[in-house]
Scaffold this motif. Structure first.
Motif, PDB file in Angstrom:
ATOM      1  N   UNK A 581       0.849  -1.329  -0.174  1.00  0.00           N
ATOM      2  CA  UNK A 581       0.538  -0.284   0.039  1.00  0.00           C
ATOM      3  C   UNK A 581       0.970   0.844  -0.057  1.00  0.00           C
ATOM      4  N   UNK A 582       0.479   2.122  -1.039  1.00  0.00           N
ATOM      5  CA  UNK A 582       0.982   3.809  -0.672  1.00  0.00           C
ATOM      6  C   UNK A 582       0.338   4.870  -0.182  1.00  0.00           C
ATOM      7  N   UNK A 583       0.518   5.666   1.065  1.00  0.00           N
ATOM      8  CA  UNK A 583      -0.013   6.665   0.902  1.00  0.00           C
ATOM      9  C   UNK A 583       0.053   8.176   0.879  1.00  0.00           C
ATOM     10  N   UNK A 584      -1.146   8.236   0.290  1.00  0.00           N
ATOM     11  CA  UNK A 584      -1.130  10.088   0.123  1.00  0.00           C
ATOM     12  C   UNK A 584      -1.033  10.917   0.950  1.00  0.00           C
ATOM     13  N   UNK A 585      -0.122  11.907   0.266  1.00  0.00           N
ATOM     14  CA  UNK A 585      -1.282  13.161   2.037  1.00  0.00           C
ATOM     15  C   UNK A 585      -2.041  14.444   1.348  1.00  0.00           C
ATOM     16  N   UNK A 586      -2.506  14.644   1.971  1.00  0.00           N
ATOM     17  CA  UNK A 586      -3.827  15.727   1.169  1.00  0.00           C
ATOM     18  C   UNK A 586      -3.239  17.050   1.052  1.00  0.00           C
ATOM     19  N   UNK A 587      -3.683  17.388  -0.442  1.00  0.00           N
ATOM     20  CA  UNK A 587      -3.317  18.570  -0.974  1.00  0.00           C
ATOM     21  C   UNK A 587      -4.930  19.068  -1.897  1.00  0.00           C
ATOM     22  N   UNK A 588      -4.720  20.339  -2.452  1.00  0.00           N
ATOM     23  CA  UNK A 588      -5.929  20.810  -3.303  1.00  0.00           C
ATOM     24  C   UNK A 588      -5.948  19.639  -5.012  1.00  0.00           C
ATOM     25  N   UNK A 589      -4.691  19.172  -5.316  1.00  0.00           N
ATOM     26  CA  UNK A 589      -4.598  18.295  -5.976  1.00  0.00           C
ATOM     27  C   UNK A 589      -4.361  17.178  -5.977  1.00  0.00           C
ATOM     28  N   UNK A 590      -5.572  16.577  -4.634  1.00  0.00           N
ATOM     29  CA  UNK A 590      -4.990  15.250  -4.496  1.00  0.00           C
ATOM     30  C   UNK A 590      -5.529  14.062  -5.321  1.00  0.00           C
TER      31      UNK A 590
END
Length: 627
Positions: A581-590
């Motif tokens: 699994x790969x985790x992304x953080x939040x952001x306006x272009x998520x």
């Protein structure tokens, strides 16, 4: 039934087989020595399993074979076998470079090959070693914890929810459509009502699908305290070309200071005015003059009046401050109301001192220091010793403790960038050399856990450092009646990394478990130069334990924030394919980042699986002559 290798027996043959190759005595002797060494390693692995039989028996029945393999792997990796690997490879045999998932089977397979080559009769041949059982078990554990494998890629995608996910069900649906497989709710932010709304939006968007919900416990907070606020100043500046020519003036909204409900477009700075009548007297095309906080004469042009406020613009950089006088046509004047103070910050440079205090009262900003700032963890003043290293603000500031008292510790700053670093409130503090007597589960975590068991499929535990921390978490979960709650252990300290075998064995008491490589704190703790090595070793030992891994921290971070990825983080995202699994953080272009990551992972799965390079057919090159 056990068979034995017969001397000179080359195995089954067909009519087309030629005579068996004759090996020289020197080669046979070398093969025999290799066989003895491999059998010795097999003995080491089996002895380790026998020595830890009681620990292996204590884990969940589903994980007993995995626990045995983990113990064997740790025992094997306690020896340097590089020379053996090279000698095996010189005969075209497996160098055991991918032994993680199935230690005993790999050693047996190499032993069989060597025994057949050198005609040894003293090596019992069991049924064919199953080299696929370990990978199959890892895949099953990943599916149980993280959900079924997406049809078009191996690695799942976990996404950290912004606060908007509680109120914008459409955003959650778009994230899921882009490829989100696991939704991460951080209990360090928002609150129980928002968490429940986020979980409900996930369930609704998933429909009949399977998008798992993960909730993070914050763990003990080790952060800097408040800083005295900065000046009450608002800076506005126009956009300029590379040659300094203004290409777009700065715009701002002049609003009544006494009215907070004026509807101003998002992104337009608000300048409070203490005289509503003066503000209403401004006319389109008029101007407002002032001497700004820097002492410069400045002029604002009135663009036009709005419903209760005025839009103005300027072609100069202006520093507005609370109480400054503004003059309009006819020399009427008003004053600027209260402007929110800028966040306070200590400008810290190498060679200066930072004093961490037990008191969380904001201290004054003193140019050149000493820079006094609170430390949110009182136990640090009991456990940290002179000479221990300290890192502040994600490693931007580094130093060594000079003195420690019950109320303060003085840190000699050794590194702080080229031009210094602005140290603000709520920035992380790391003590990589110190053993902090603090529990991983805080009172706030236990309160949050009451909500986690209602809404989540798994809980991510922060600041886990020992097997005892794991047992405490399992006891807290069981006390709340959730036997099926998945457990994810965030490895973010050197202590946790060094205790990882014991931590995994303790966690194997529960059916579903995983590990998150929290690369941000881990890089600060272990040193940035060691991060690549440490994260590789975590991947290896988790594969040996058949435990799924979540690759986290700053994956495609630039893209999530700006819409465009950096070249380096694209490569980083590609390497993340080795995790489950790969985790992304939040952001306006998520949403765009999720789709981009899904594409990378889909491409990479055809080329790599863990440490094994997959030789799929490449259409990139050809040696055929061009037509």
């Amino acid at each position: 039934m056990t068979e034995r290798v017969q001397e000179g027996d080359s195995g089954p043959s067909t009519a087309s087989d030629g005579p068996a190759p004759r090996l020289s005595p020197e080669i046979l002797s070398e093969l025999g020595l290799l066989l003895d060494e491999v059998l010795g390693l097999l003995g080491v692995a089996r002895a380790a399993e026998a020595a830890h039989a009681s620990v292996i028996a204590s884990v969940h029945p589903r994980h007993r074979d995995s626990a045995a393999n983990l113990v064997q792997y740790v025992a094997l990796r306690g020896r340097d076998i590089r020379d053996l690997q090279m000698r095996l490879a010189s005969f075209g045999l497996s160098s055991m470079g991918r032994i993680e998932a199935r230690v005993e089977a790999n050693l047996e397979a190499v032993s069989i090959a060597l025994a057949l080559l050198c005609g040894r009769r003293d090596v019992p041949i069991q049924r064919r070693p199953d080299l696929t059982a370990g990978p199959r078990r890892l895949d099953a554990n990943a599916a149980s914890l993280l959900g079924p494998q997406p049809g078009h890629r191996v690695s799942r995608i976990m996404v950290t929810f912004p606060s908007e996910a509680a109120t914008d069900a459409g955003l959650v649906a778009r994230m899921m459509d882009a490829g989100m497989d696991v939704a991460r709710i951080n209990c360090a932010h928002d609150g129980p009502r928002a968490w429940a709304a986020m979980a409900a939006n996930v369930r609704t968007a998933a429909g009949g699908g399977d998008c798992r919900i993960s909730m993070d416990l914050a763990g003990p907070k080790l952060r800097t305290g408040p800083v005295a606020p900065g000046p009450e100043v608002l800076k506005v500046r126009p956009k300029r070309s590379a040659t300094g020519v203004v290409v777009e003036p700065s715009r701002l909204a002049l609003v009544p200071a006494a009215q907070g409900g004026v509807d101003v477009p998002e992104g337009l700075p608000r300048l409070p005015i203490d005289d509503a009548d003066w503000l209403a007297s401004l006319r389109t095309g008029g101007s407002v003059s002032l001497i700004d906080a820097s002492g410069a004469r400045r002029r604002l042009s009135v663009v036009h009046g709005r419903d209760g406020w005025v839009e103005a613009m300027t072609h100069k950089t202006v520093y507005f401050a609370t109480g400054l006088r503004l003059r309009s046509h006819g020399h009427r004047s008003a004053r600027i109301g209260t402007i929110p103070a800028l966040p306070g910050a200590h400008l810290v440079r190498a060679g200066e001192q930072v004093v961490l205090t037990r008191s969380m009262e904001p201290g004054p900003v003193v140019p050149g220091g000493p820079h006094r700032i609170g430390c949110s963890l009182p136990q640090a003043f009991d456990d940290v010793r002179p000479g221990d290293r300290v890192w502040l603000d994600d490693g931007k500031i580094g130093g060594v403790v000079r003195t420690v008292t019950a109320e303060a510790m003085t840190v000699d700053v050794l590194t702080a960038g080229v031009n210094g670093v602005r140290l603000r409130a709520e920035k992380g503090i790391n003590f990589p050399d110190s053993e902090l007597s603090v529990r991983a589960l805080t009172t706030d975590d236990l309160a949050a856990l009451d909500h986690v068991v209602r809404h989540a499929d798994m809980v991510n535990a922060s600041f886990v450092r020992t097997a005892g921390d794991v047992i405490a978490l399992l006891d807290a979960v069981r006390a709340r009646g959730r036997q099926d709650l998945g457990i994810v252990l965030k490895i973010e300290t050197v202590e946790a990394f060094e205790n990882l075998p014991q931590i995994l064995l303790a966690a194997m008491q529960t059916p579903d478990l995983g590990v998150m490589i929290a690369r941000g704190d881990l890089a600060v703790e272990a040193g940035f130069e060691r991060l690549a090595e440490v994260q590789e070793q975590i991947l290896w030992i988790c594969e040996a334990a058949h435990v799924p891994v979540i690759w986290a921290t700053q994956v495609l971070d630039t893209m999530a924030r700006t819409g465009l990825p950096s070249r380096a983080e694209v490569t980083d995202a590609a390497m993340a394919d080795r995790a489950e699994c790969v985790m992304l953080n939040k952001g306006p272009f998520i949403v765009e980042a999720i789709g981009f990551l899904a594409g990378i992972l889909t491409r990479m799965q055809a080329h790599m699986s863990k440490k094994r390079t997959l030789l799929r057919r490449l259409r990139s090159w050809s040696l055929d002559a061009e037509d």
